[in-house]
Design a protein around this motif. Structure first.
Motif, mmCIF file in Angstrom:
data_model
loop_
_atom_site.group_PDB
_atom_site.id
_atom_site.type_symbol
_atom_site.label_atom_id
_atom_site.label_comp_id
_atom_site.label_asym_id
_atom_site.label_seq_id
_atom_site.Cartn_x
_atom_site.Cartn_y
_atom_site.Cartn_z
ATOM 1 N N PRO B 2 29.182 48.741 17.267
ATOM 2 C CA PRO B 2 27.754 48.606 17.530
ATOM 3 C C PRO B 2 27.086 47.590 16.597
ATOM 4 O O PRO B 2 27.609 47.326 15.492
ATOM 5 N N ILE B 3 26.026 47.031 17.079
ATOM 6 C CA ILE B 3 25.143 46.217 16.236
ATOM 7 C C ILE B 3 23.778 46.887 16.306
ATOM 8 O O ILE B 3 23.232 47.075 17.396
ATOM 9 N N VAL B 4 23.265 47.292 15.153
ATOM 10 C CA VAL B 4 21.936 47.918 15.111
ATOM 11 C C VAL B 4 20.984 46.944 14.422
ATOM 12 O O VAL B 4 21.204 46.587 13.256
ATOM 13 N N THR B 5 19.973 46.490 15.142
ATOM 14 C CA THR B 5 18.990 45.561 14.565
ATOM 15 C C THR B 5 17.680 46.311 14.361
ATOM 16 O O THR B 5 17.155 46.903 15.304
ATOM 17 N N ILE B 6 17.205 46.317 13.140
ATOM 18 C CA ILE B 6 15.967 47.037 12.786
ATOM 19 C C ILE B 6 14.897 46.002 12.443
ATOM 20 O O ILE B 6 15.018 45.255 11.471
ATOM 21 N N GLU B 7 13.886 45.911 13.310
ATOM 22 C CA GLU B 7 12.776 44.990 13.062
ATOM 23 C C GLU B 7 11.614 45.795 12.482
ATOM 24 O O GLU B 7 11.159 46.761 13.092
ATOM 25 N N ALA B 32 21.760 54.279 9.823
ATOM 26 C CA ALA B 32 22.043 53.720 11.160
ATOM 27 C C ALA B 32 23.548 53.730 11.437
ATOM 28 O O ALA B 32 23.978 54.055 12.558
ATOM 29 N N PHE B 48 27.743 46.786 12.510
ATOM 30 C CA PHE B 48 26.849 45.889 11.767
ATOM 31 C C PHE B 48 25.418 46.423 11.863
ATOM 32 O O PHE B 48 25.012 46.906 12.933
ATOM 33 N N VAL B 49 24.693 46.320 10.780
ATOM 34 C CA VAL B 49 23.262 46.653 10.793
ATOM 35 C C VAL B 49 22.505 45.436 10.259
ATOM 36 O O VAL B 49 22.878 44.889 9.211
ATOM 37 N N ILE B 50 21.498 44.985 11.001
ATOM 38 C CA ILE B 50 20.702 43.823 10.595
ATOM 39 C C ILE B 50 19.255 44.285 10.432
ATOM 40 O O ILE B 50 18.702 44.915 11.342
ATOM 41 N N ILE B 51 18.665 43.996 9.278
ATOM 42 C CA ILE B 51 17.243 44.325 9.053
ATOM 43 C C ILE B 51 16.453 43.026 9.120
ATOM 44 O O ILE B 51 16.725 42.079 8.372
ATOM 45 N N GLU B 52 15.528 42.958 10.077
ATOM 46 C CA GLU B 52 14.687 41.767 10.210
ATOM 47 C C GLU B 52 13.265 42.120 9.762
ATOM 48 O O GLU B 52 12.625 42.989 10.354
#
Lengths: 77, 77, 77, 77, 77, 77
Positions: B2-7, B32, B48-52
Protein backbone atom coordinates in the motif's frame (compact mmCIF):
# COMPACT_ATOMS: atom_id res chain seq x y z
CA UNK A 1 -17.28 16.26 -0.94
CA UNK A 2 -15.19 16.95 -4.00
CA UNK A 3 -11.48 17.45 -3.72
CA UNK A 4 -10.02 19.74 -6.39
CA UNK A 5 -6.23 19.65 -6.66
CA UNK A 6 -4.63 22.38 -8.78
CA UNK A 7 -1.01 21.75 -9.76
CA UNK A 8 0.79 24.79 -11.16
CA UNK A 9 4.38 25.86 -11.69
CA UNK A 10 5.79 28.03 -8.89
CA UNK A 11 5.96 31.32 -10.80
CA UNK A 12 4.11 34.62 -10.79
CA UNK A 13 1.90 36.03 -13.52
CA UNK A 14 3.61 39.41 -13.33
CA UNK A 15 7.29 40.29 -13.86
CA UNK A 16 9.31 40.00 -10.64
CA UNK A 17 6.79 37.67 -8.92
CA UNK A 18 8.13 34.28 -7.82
CA UNK A 19 4.74 32.71 -7.25
CA UNK A 20 1.07 33.56 -7.57
CA UNK A 21 -0.38 35.95 -4.99
CA UNK A 22 -2.66 35.21 -2.02
CA UNK A 23 -5.46 36.96 -3.87
CA UNK A 24 -5.00 34.71 -6.91
CA UNK A 25 -4.98 31.63 -4.67
CA UNK A 26 -8.22 32.83 -3.04
CA UNK A 27 -9.78 33.31 -6.51
CA UNK A 28 -8.76 29.78 -7.55
CA UNK A 29 -10.27 28.38 -4.35
CA UNK A 30 -13.47 30.35 -4.79
CA UNK A 31 -13.80 29.53 -8.49
CA UNK A 32 -13.12 25.80 -8.11
CA UNK A 33 -15.54 25.51 -5.18
CA UNK A 34 -18.29 27.44 -7.00
CA UNK A 35 -17.79 25.22 -10.05
CA UNK A 36 -18.60 22.15 -7.90
CA UNK A 37 -21.64 23.93 -6.51
CA UNK A 38 -22.92 25.15 -9.88
CA UNK A 39 -22.38 21.94 -11.88
CA UNK A 40 -22.83 19.23 -9.24
CA UNK A 41 -24.70 21.04 -6.46
CA UNK A 42 -21.95 20.19 -3.96
CA UNK A 43 -22.09 22.51 -0.92
CA UNK A 44 -19.07 24.78 -0.47
CA UNK A 45 -18.62 23.45 3.06
CA UNK A 46 -17.88 19.94 1.82
CA UNK A 47 -15.40 20.87 -0.93
CA UNK A 48 -11.64 20.95 -0.43
CA UNK A 49 -9.33 22.74 -2.85
CA UNK A 50 -5.56 22.08 -2.72
CA UNK A 51 -3.07 24.22 -4.65
CA UNK A 52 0.26 22.48 -5.29
CA UNK A 53 3.07 24.73 -6.52
CA UNK A 54 5.86 22.91 -8.39
CA UNK A 55 9.34 24.39 -8.95
CA UNK A 56 10.07 25.11 -12.64
CA UNK A 57 12.97 22.64 -12.61
CA UNK A 58 10.55 19.95 -11.38
CA UNK A 59 8.02 20.34 -14.19
CA UNK A 60 8.77 18.73 -17.53
CA UNK A 61 7.06 19.33 -20.87
CA UNK A 62 8.16 18.26 -24.34
CA UNK A 63 10.87 16.11 -22.75
CA UNK A 64 12.56 19.16 -21.24
CA UNK A 65 12.40 21.25 -18.07
CA UNK A 66 9.54 23.63 -18.81
CA UNK A 67 11.68 26.81 -18.86
CA UNK A 68 13.87 25.24 -21.55
CA UNK A 69 10.84 24.02 -23.53
CA UNK A 70 9.28 27.48 -23.51
CA UNK A 71 12.51 28.95 -24.91
CA UNK A 72 12.45 26.46 -27.77
CA UNK A 73 8.76 27.08 -28.45
CA UNK A 74 9.52 30.83 -28.69
CA UNK A 75 12.44 30.22 -30.98
CA UNK A 76 10.11 28.15 -33.14
CA UNK A 77 12.52 25.16 -33.14
CA UNK B 1 2.41 -2.67 -1.08
CA UNK B 2 0.00 0.00 0.00
CA UNK B 3 0.87 3.65 -0.40
CA UNK B 4 -0.77 5.90 2.19
CA UNK B 5 -0.62 9.62 1.39
CA UNK B 6 -1.59 11.99 4.21
CA UNK B 7 -2.29 15.56 3.14
CA UNK B 8 -2.46 18.07 6.02
CA UNK B 9 -2.21 21.81 6.42
CA UNK B 10 1.28 23.07 7.37
CA UNK B 11 0.51 24.10 10.96
CA UNK B 12 1.31 22.83 14.44
CA UNK B 13 -1.09 21.41 16.97
CA UNK B 14 0.33 23.59 19.75
CA UNK B 15 0.53 27.41 19.92
CA UNK B 16 3.72 28.73 18.34
CA UNK B 17 4.32 25.62 16.21
CA UNK B 18 4.48 26.17 12.44
CA UNK B 19 4.15 22.53 11.52
CA UNK B 20 3.67 19.15 13.17
CA UNK B 21 6.67 17.68 14.99
CA UNK B 22 8.99 14.84 13.93
CA UNK B 23 7.44 12.72 16.66
CA UNK B 24 3.94 13.34 15.33
CA UNK B 25 5.11 12.45 11.81
CA UNK B 26 6.63 9.23 13.14
CA UNK B 27 3.32 8.40 14.88
CA UNK B 28 1.37 8.99 11.66
CA UNK B 29 3.78 6.73 9.76
CA UNK B 30 3.59 4.02 12.41
CA UNK B 31 -0.19 4.22 12.75
CA UNK B 32 -0.90 4.19 9.00
CA UNK B 33 1.50 1.28 8.41
CA UNK B 34 0.04 -0.76 11.30
CA UNK B 35 -3.46 -0.11 9.97
CA UNK B 36 -2.47 -1.76 6.67
CA UNK B 37 -0.96 -4.67 8.58
CA UNK B 38 -3.92 -5.12 10.92
CA UNK B 39 -6.73 -4.78 8.36
CA UNK B 40 -5.13 -6.12 5.18
CA UNK B 41 -2.17 -8.12 6.48
CA UNK B 42 0.26 -6.04 4.42
CA UNK B 43 3.82 -6.31 5.77
CA UNK B 44 5.31 -3.09 7.14
CA UNK B 45 8.28 -3.49 4.81
CA UNK B 46 6.11 -3.12 1.73
CA UNK B 47 4.10 -0.09 2.83
CA UNK B 48 5.03 3.50 1.98
CA UNK B 49 3.57 6.46 3.86
CA UNK B 50 3.92 9.98 2.41
CA UNK B 51 3.06 13.10 4.45
CA UNK B 52 2.31 16.14 2.31
CA UNK B 53 2.16 19.46 4.18
CA UNK B 54 0.19 22.20 2.41
CA UNK B 55 0.51 25.91 3.22
CA UNK B 56 -2.67 27.38 4.78
CA UNK B 57 -3.07 29.79 1.85
CA UNK B 58 -3.01 26.79 -0.50
CA UNK B 59 -5.86 24.88 1.18
CA UNK B 60 -9.40 25.93 0.44
CA UNK B 61 -12.58 24.96 2.32
CA UNK B 62 -16.05 26.44 2.06
CA UNK B 63 -14.90 28.44 -0.97
CA UNK B 64 -12.34 30.31 1.11
CA UNK B 65 -8.71 29.97 2.20
CA UNK B 66 -9.02 27.72 5.23
CA UNK B 67 -7.82 30.32 7.78
CA UNK B 68 -10.60 32.65 6.61
CA UNK B 69 -13.20 29.86 6.64
CA UNK B 70 -12.28 28.91 10.20
CA UNK B 71 -12.78 32.54 11.31
CA UNK B 72 -16.25 32.55 9.79
CA UNK B 73 -17.13 29.18 11.32
CA UNK B 74 -16.10 30.59 14.73
CA UNK B 75 -18.13 33.74 14.21
CA UNK B 76 -21.08 31.51 13.39
CA UNK B 77 -21.69 33.33 10.07
CA UNK C 1 -9.04 18.72 7.27
CA UNK C 2 -6.65 15.92 6.43
CA UNK C 3 -7.08 13.89 3.29
CA UNK C 4 -5.80 10.32 3.59
CA UNK C 5 -5.44 8.48 0.28
CA UNK C 6 -4.86 4.73 0.49
CA UNK C 7 -3.62 3.09 -2.70
CA UNK C 8 -3.81 -0.71 -2.72
CA UNK C 9 -3.79 -3.45 -5.31
CA UNK C 10 -7.26 -4.67 -6.33
CA UNK C 11 -7.14 -8.11 -4.67
CA UNK C 12 -8.74 -9.80 -1.69
CA UNK C 13 -7.06 -10.96 1.48
CA UNK C 14 -8.82 -14.33 1.33
CA UNK C 15 -8.69 -16.97 -1.45
CA UNK C 16 -11.35 -16.37 -4.11
CA UNK C 17 -11.79 -12.67 -3.26
CA UNK C 18 -11.13 -10.22 -6.09
CA UNK C 19 -10.96 -7.14 -3.89
CA UNK C 20 -11.13 -6.21 -0.21
CA UNK C 21 -14.56 -6.31 1.42
CA UNK C 22 -16.86 -3.43 2.41
CA UNK C 23 -16.11 -4.22 6.03
CA UNK C 24 -12.36 -3.95 5.43
CA UNK C 25 -12.88 -0.64 3.63
CA UNK C 26 -14.94 0.65 6.58
CA UNK C 27 -12.14 -0.40 8.97
CA UNK C 28 -9.52 1.42 6.86
CA UNK C 29 -11.70 4.55 6.87
CA UNK C 30 -12.31 4.35 10.60
CA UNK C 31 -8.66 3.62 11.42
CA UNK C 32 -7.22 6.37 9.21
CA UNK C 33 -9.71 8.94 10.52
CA UNK C 34 -9.06 8.00 14.17
CA UNK C 35 -5.30 8.24 13.55
CA UNK C 36 -5.76 11.90 12.48
CA UNK C 37 -7.89 12.52 15.55
CA UNK C 38 -5.52 10.79 17.98
CA UNK C 39 -2.23 12.22 16.68
CA UNK C 40 -3.26 15.62 15.33
CA UNK C 41 -6.61 16.24 17.05
CA UNK C 42 -8.35 16.63 13.69
CA UNK C 43 -12.14 16.13 14.05
CA UNK C 44 -13.55 13.12 12.21
CA UNK C 45 -16.01 15.40 10.43
CA UNK C 46 -13.25 17.26 8.63
CA UNK C 47 -11.23 14.24 7.48
CA UNK C 48 -11.64 12.60 4.08
CA UNK C 49 -10.32 9.11 3.37
CA UNK C 50 -10.05 7.89 -0.25
CA UNK C 51 -9.34 4.24 -1.12
CA UNK C 52 -7.89 3.75 -4.59
CA UNK C 53 -7.82 0.15 -5.86
CA UNK C 54 -5.27 -0.52 -8.62
CA UNK C 55 -5.41 -3.55 -10.94
CA UNK C 56 -2.50 -5.96 -10.40
CA UNK C 57 -1.29 -5.41 -13.98
CA UNK C 58 -1.16 -1.67 -13.25
CA UNK C 59 1.10 -1.93 -10.18
CA UNK C 60 4.81 -2.38 -10.73
CA UNK C 61 7.44 -3.43 -8.17
CA UNK C 62 11.00 -4.54 -8.76
CA UNK C 63 10.68 -3.50 -12.40
CA UNK C 64 7.93 -6.06 -12.99
CA UNK C 65 4.16 -6.30 -12.75
CA UNK C 66 3.62 -7.11 -9.08
CA UNK C 67 2.20 -10.62 -9.65
CA UNK C 68 5.36 -11.53 -11.56
CA UNK C 69 7.62 -9.96 -8.95
CA UNK C 70 5.93 -11.91 -6.15
CA UNK C 71 6.52 -15.16 -8.05
CA UNK C 72 10.22 -14.35 -8.34
CA UNK C 73 10.46 -13.37 -4.68
CA UNK C 74 8.91 -16.75 -3.76
CA UNK C 75 11.26 -18.59 -6.03
CA UNK C 76 14.10 -16.78 -4.30
CA UNK C 77 15.58 -15.56 -7.64
CA UNK D 1 -1.24 13.40 -22.86
CA UNK D 2 0.30 11.29 -20.19
CA UNK D 3 1.17 12.79 -16.84
CA UNK D 4 4.11 11.12 -15.11
CA UNK D 5 4.53 12.02 -11.45
CA UNK D 6 7.80 10.98 -9.80
CA UNK D 7 7.82 11.07 -6.00
CA UNK D 8 11.28 10.83 -4.44
CA UNK D 9 12.85 11.61 -1.09
CA UNK D 10 14.55 15.03 -0.91
CA UNK D 11 18.15 13.83 -0.79
CA UNK D 12 21.13 13.80 -3.11
CA UNK D 13 22.81 10.80 -4.67
CA UNK D 14 26.26 12.06 -3.70
CA UNK D 15 27.63 12.85 -0.22
CA UNK D 16 26.91 16.43 0.82
CA UNK D 17 24.01 16.88 -1.63
CA UNK D 18 20.64 17.78 -0.09
CA UNK D 19 18.60 17.01 -3.19
CA UNK D 20 19.08 15.71 -6.71
CA UNK D 21 20.69 18.07 -9.23
CA UNK D 22 19.08 20.03 -12.07
CA UNK D 23 20.82 17.70 -14.52
CA UNK D 24 19.35 14.65 -12.83
CA UNK D 25 15.89 16.25 -12.91
CA UNK D 26 16.33 16.97 -16.64
CA UNK D 27 17.33 13.32 -17.21
CA UNK D 28 14.26 12.07 -15.33
CA UNK D 29 12.04 14.38 -17.43
CA UNK D 30 13.67 13.29 -20.67
CA UNK D 31 13.62 9.60 -19.78
CA UNK D 32 9.99 9.55 -18.61
CA UNK D 33 8.82 11.50 -21.67
CA UNK D 34 10.75 9.25 -24.08
CA UNK D 35 9.30 6.19 -22.38
CA UNK D 36 5.76 7.45 -23.20
CA UNK D 37 6.86 8.10 -26.77
CA UNK D 38 8.59 4.75 -27.24
CA UNK D 39 5.96 2.52 -25.62
CA UNK D 40 2.71 4.40 -26.30
CA UNK D 41 3.67 6.73 -29.16
CA UNK D 42 2.65 9.78 -27.14
CA UNK D 43 4.25 12.96 -28.52
CA UNK D 44 6.72 14.70 -26.20
CA UNK D 45 4.72 17.92 -26.53
CA UNK D 46 1.68 16.41 -24.87
CA UNK D 47 3.45 14.76 -21.92
CA UNK D 48 3.85 16.41 -18.52
CA UNK D 49 6.37 15.14 -15.97
CA UNK D 50 6.14 16.31 -12.34
CA UNK D 51 8.91 15.63 -9.82
CA UNK D 52 7.75 15.77 -6.20
CA UNK D 53 10.53 15.86 -3.58
CA UNK D 54 9.47 14.68 -0.11
CA UNK D 55 11.43 15.48 3.08
CA UNK D 56 12.98 12.36 4.68
CA UNK D 57 10.91 12.87 7.84
CA UNK D 58 7.76 12.84 5.69
CA UNK D 59 8.43 9.50 4.01
CA UNK D 60 7.64 6.33 5.94
CA UNK D 61 8.73 2.77 5.17
CA UNK D 62 8.53 -0.31 7.36
CA UNK D 63 6.43 1.67 9.85
CA UNK D 64 9.29 4.09 10.49
CA UNK D 65 10.63 7.35 9.10
CA UNK D 66 12.77 6.17 6.18
CA UNK D 67 16.12 7.30 7.67
CA UNK D 68 15.40 5.19 10.77
CA UNK D 69 14.27 2.22 8.67
CA UNK D 70 17.47 2.32 6.60
CA UNK D 71 19.55 2.26 9.80
CA UNK D 72 17.71 -0.86 10.94
CA UNK D 73 18.03 -2.53 7.54
CA UNK D 74 21.80 -1.90 7.69
CA UNK D 75 22.04 -3.25 11.21
CA UNK D 76 20.21 -6.34 9.97
CA UNK D 77 17.60 -6.06 12.78
CA UNK E 1 0.40 24.04 -17.82
CA UNK E 2 -1.86 23.53 -14.87
CA UNK E 3 -3.24 20.13 -14.04
CA UNK E 4 -6.61 20.22 -12.29
CA UNK E 5 -7.67 16.93 -10.71
CA UNK E 6 -11.28 16.70 -9.55
CA UNK E 7 -12.06 13.81 -7.21
CA UNK E 8 -15.78 13.12 -6.72
CA UNK E 9 -17.90 10.25 -5.51
CA UNK E 10 -19.28 8.01 -8.27
CA UNK E 11 -22.95 9.05 -8.03
CA UNK E 12 -25.39 11.07 -10.10
CA UNK E 13 -26.99 14.36 -9.18
CA UNK E 14 -30.43 13.12 -10.19
CA UNK E 15 -32.40 10.12 -8.83
CA UNK E 16 -31.57 6.91 -10.70
CA UNK E 17 -28.21 8.19 -12.01
CA UNK E 18 -25.15 6.15 -11.04
CA UNK E 19 -22.62 8.78 -12.02
CA UNK E 20 -22.48 12.30 -13.38
CA UNK E 21 -23.34 12.77 -17.06
CA UNK E 22 -21.02 13.46 -20.01
CA UNK E 23 -22.45 16.96 -20.17
CA UNK E 24 -21.62 17.58 -16.52
CA UNK E 25 -18.09 16.28 -17.08
CA UNK E 26 -17.69 18.62 -20.07
CA UNK E 27 -18.89 21.56 -17.90
CA UNK E 28 -16.38 20.69 -15.17
CA UNK E 29 -13.59 20.53 -17.78
CA UNK E 30 -14.63 23.81 -19.36
CA UNK E 31 -15.09 25.58 -16.02
CA UNK E 32 -11.80 24.41 -14.52
CA UNK E 33 -9.86 25.28 -17.68
CA UNK E 34 -11.46 28.76 -17.94
CA UNK E 35 -10.66 29.37 -14.26
CA UNK E 36 -6.94 28.82 -15.02
CA UNK E 37 -7.22 31.15 -18.00
CA UNK E 38 -9.12 33.88 -16.14
CA UNK E 39 -7.08 33.90 -12.92
CA UNK E 40 -3.62 32.87 -14.11
CA UNK E 41 -3.77 33.56 -17.85
CA UNK E 42 -2.89 29.93 -18.63
CA UNK E 43 -3.89 29.01 -22.20
CA UNK E 44 -6.60 26.36 -22.51
CA UNK E 45 -4.31 24.31 -24.74
CA UNK E 46 -1.80 23.78 -21.95
CA UNK E 47 -4.26 22.83 -19.19
CA UNK E 48 -5.18 19.26 -18.34
CA UNK E 49 -8.28 18.41 -16.29
CA UNK E 50 -8.67 14.91 -14.80
CA UNK E 51 -11.94 13.74 -13.25
CA UNK E 52 -11.53 10.84 -10.82
CA UNK E 53 -14.75 9.09 -9.77
CA UNK E 54 -14.54 7.17 -6.48
CA UNK E 55 -17.02 4.46 -5.44
CA UNK E 56 -19.13 5.46 -2.42
CA UNK E 57 -17.70 2.57 -0.37
CA UNK E 58 -14.20 3.92 -1.09
CA UNK E 59 -14.83 7.45 0.23
CA UNK E 60 -14.74 8.01 3.95
CA UNK E 61 -15.98 11.05 5.91
CA UNK E 62 -16.52 11.44 9.62
CA UNK E 63 -14.78 8.08 10.16
CA UNK E 64 -17.46 6.25 8.18
CA UNK E 65 -18.18 5.27 4.59
CA UNK E 66 -19.80 8.40 3.20
CA UNK E 67 -23.24 6.86 2.61
CA UNK E 68 -23.38 5.88 6.29
CA UNK E 69 -22.13 9.30 7.42
CA UNK E 70 -24.81 11.07 5.37
CA UNK E 71 -27.50 8.93 7.03
CA UNK E 72 -26.23 9.95 10.45
CA UNK E 73 -26.00 13.61 9.48
CA UNK E 74 -29.65 13.43 8.35
CA UNK E 75 -30.72 11.75 11.55
CA UNK E 76 -28.99 14.54 13.42
CA UNK E 77 -26.93 12.06 15.53
CA UNK F 1 11.89 4.31 -2.82
CA UNK F 2 10.53 6.32 -5.70
CA UNK F 3 6.89 6.11 -6.61
CA UNK F 4 6.22 6.73 -10.31
CA UNK F 5 2.57 7.34 -11.19
CA UNK F 6 1.68 7.26 -14.89
CA UNK F 7 -1.70 8.74 -15.77
CA UNK F 8 -2.91 7.94 -19.30
CA UNK F 9 -6.21 7.95 -21.15
CA UNK F 10 -7.96 4.57 -21.28
CA UNK F 11 -7.42 3.83 -24.99
CA UNK F 12 -5.34 1.48 -27.08
CA UNK F 13 -2.50 2.39 -29.40
CA UNK F 14 -3.90 0.17 -32.16
CA UNK F 15 -7.32 0.32 -33.87
CA UNK F 16 -9.95 -1.72 -32.01
CA UNK F 17 -8.04 -1.67 -28.68
CA UNK F 18 -9.88 -0.13 -25.72
CA UNK F 19 -6.84 0.15 -23.50
CA UNK F 20 -3.11 -0.51 -23.61
CA UNK F 21 -1.99 -4.14 -23.46
CA UNK F 22 -0.44 -6.06 -20.56
CA UNK F 23 2.83 -6.10 -22.48
CA UNK F 24 2.79 -2.31 -22.83
CA UNK F 25 2.04 -1.96 -19.11
CA UNK F 26 4.98 -4.25 -18.31
CA UNK F 27 7.23 -2.11 -20.56
CA UNK F 28 6.13 1.08 -18.81
CA UNK F 29 6.84 -0.52 -15.42
CA UNK F 30 10.23 -1.79 -16.52
CA UNK F 31 11.20 1.49 -18.20
CA UNK F 32 10.14 3.74 -15.30
CA UNK F 33 11.87 1.51 -12.75
CA UNK F 34 15.11 1.35 -14.79
CA UNK F 35 15.03 5.14 -15.17
CA UNK F 36 15.10 5.49 -11.35
CA UNK F 37 17.95 2.99 -11.19
CA UNK F 38 19.97 4.59 -13.97
CA UNK F 39 19.55 8.24 -12.96
CA UNK F 40 19.22 8.03 -9.17
CA UNK F 41 20.65 4.58 -8.39
CA UNK F 42 17.40 3.54 -6.71
CA UNK F 43 17.15 -0.28 -6.50
CA UNK F 44 14.32 -1.84 -8.52
CA UNK F 45 13.05 -3.55 -5.37
CA UNK F 46 12.24 -0.24 -3.69
CA UNK F 47 10.46 1.43 -6.61
CA UNK F 48 6.70 1.34 -7.11
CA UNK F 49 5.10 2.17 -10.45
CA UNK F 50 1.35 2.86 -10.63
CA UNK F 51 -0.50 3.11 -13.96
CA UNK F 52 -3.77 5.04 -13.74
CA UNK F 53 -6.07 4.73 -16.77
CA UNK F 54 -8.59 7.57 -17.15
CA UNK F 55 -11.73 7.34 -19.31
CA UNK F 56 -11.64 9.68 -22.34
CA UNK F 57 -14.70 11.57 -21.06
CA UNK F 58 -12.84 12.20 -17.79
CA UNK F 59 -9.76 13.81 -19.37
CA UNK F 60 -9.96 17.44 -20.41
CA UNK F 61 -7.58 19.38 -22.66
CA UNK F 62 -8.05 22.76 -24.28
CA UNK F 63 -11.22 23.25 -22.22
CA UNK F 64 -12.88 20.26 -23.87
CA UNK F 65 -13.19 16.51 -23.39
CA UNK F 66 -10.03 15.22 -25.07
CA UNK F 67 -11.81 13.37 -27.90
CA UNK F 68 -13.54 16.61 -28.87
CA UNK F 69 -10.31 18.62 -28.60
CA UNK F 70 -8.47 16.16 -30.87
CA UNK F 71 -11.23 16.53 -33.50
CA UNK F 72 -10.80 20.30 -33.43
CA UNK F 73 -7.01 20.06 -33.60
CA UNK F 74 -7.37 17.84 -36.69
CA UNK F 75 -9.83 20.21 -38.30
CA UNK F 76 -7.31 22.98 -37.66
CA UNK F 77 -9.95 25.15 -35.89
Amino acid sequence: MPIVTIEITREGTEPGQHSITREQKAKLIEGASKLMLDVLNKPLGSTFVIIEEVDLDNWGWGGLPVAEYRKRLKSGF
